[in-house]
Design an enzyme around this catalytic site. Structure first.
Site, PDB file in Angstrom:
ATOM      1  CB  SER A 138      -2.567  11.809  -3.176  1.00  0.00           C
ATOM      2  OG  SER A 138      -1.513  12.057  -4.048  1.00  0.00           O
TER       3      SER A 138
ATOM      4  CG  ASP B 260       1.125   5.100  -3.817  1.00  0.00           C
ATOM      5  OD1 ASP B 260       1.556   5.672  -4.825  1.00  0.00           O
ATOM      6  OD2 ASP B 260       0.326   5.626  -3.027  1.00  0.00           O
TER       7      ASP B 260
ATOM      8  CG  HIS C 238      -1.404   7.205  -5.732  1.00  0.00           C
ATOM      9  ND1 HIS C 238      -0.858   7.607  -4.523  1.00  0.00           N
ATOM     10  CD2 HIS C 238      -2.046   8.307  -6.232  1.00  0.00           C
ATOM     11  CE1 HIS C 238      -1.131   8.879  -4.315  1.00  0.00           C
ATOM     12  NE2 HIS C 238      -1.852   9.321  -5.324  1.00  0.00           N
TER      13      HIS C 238
END
Length: 256
Positions: free
Chosen positions: A45, A201, A229
């Site tokens: 991320s 995601d 995610h």
């Protein structure tokens, strides 16, 4: 490793001297302090953003890269998540996030939240932090994760999470251009890299991983078909373990 202003770092949720370049310096100081000549870098991320930025700044210090849930901090990615794109999939989660902001300020939710997260009124800060954090926590898994969502109720956690994240978004990651990370991929082509991306995601949609894959075809590109995610989703976790094991085997093979 938690960045400045987060976790046990003091002062809590502080934005002063808190930029991508400060964090890259922190990572490099840690490597030097531990007397590690070169190392593998892992990030998911926002961590994938930072891992790419660090590796492009210090390509001679990185032996391998494992990247998950690719986030290149481009305008189209921020617009997707904070201007209504992801709301088409999670309208129930989006509306509380949206409704905190008056209609006249909705041309930029990131900017509107920035005002509140930096208000002189602590209660205004907390209310904005809870809404910001819950929006992300409610969209971070393919299937709802109640334990993760409850983190949005923790004012101490939410304030650092939301305030620092928003600070980086308002400042466009402190990058000189929107496509900075992609433009500098040539510096890291020699590094053994694996990209792991959940097909569904919502926070960091696959368009970013795909763009990185096209710019960096030498990297292994693993799309997990039944994942969102979170790194804790079984398919993503399995691919991350496999990528790390592969780098470990390569390191042993290349050891003099």
């Amino acid at each position: 490793m938690l960045q400045r202003g987060a976790g046990k770092s003091t002062p809590h949720a502080c934005l002063e001297n808190n930029t991508t370049w400060d964090l890259i310096d922190d990572i490099e100081k840690l490597r030097e302090h531990l007397k590690i000549p070169e190392w593998q870098v892992f990030g998911g991320s926002w961590g994938s953003t930072l891992a790419l930025a660090y590796s492009e700044s210090h390509p001679d210090k990185v032996t391998g890269l494992v990247l998950r849930g690719i986030f290149l901090l481009r305008k189209k990615e921020l617009d997707w998540f904070y201007q209504g794109g992801a709301a088409a999939i999670y309208p129930d989660a989006w509306e509380p996030f949206r409704d905190l902001i008056p209609e006249k300020e909705r041309e930029s939710f990131v900017t509107a939240y920035h005002r509140r997260l930096n208000s002189e009124d602590l209660e205004i800060q907390y209310a904005a932090a809870r809404a910001w954090t819950k929006w992300e926590m409610m969209t971070a898994h393919l299937l709802p994760n109640d334990e993760n969502i409850k983190r949005g109720d923790d004012d101490y956690f939410s304030l650092a999470f939301a305030r620092i994240e928003n600070h980086y978004f308002v400042n466009k990651g402190f990058f000189p251009s929107d496509s900075f990370l992609l433009d500098n991929v040539d510096k890291i082509r020699h590094i053994n890299t694996t990209i792991v991306q959940g097909r569904y995601d919502v926070c960091c949609p696959m368009m970013s991983a795909w763009d990185l894959h096209k710019a960096f075809p030498e990297a292994d590109f693993k799309v997990v078909p039944n994942a969102g995610h979170s790194a804790n989703e079984p398919g993503i976790a399995a691919e991350l373990v496999a990528a790390n094991e592969k780098l470990k085997s390569l390191a042993k093979k290349n050891k003099p």
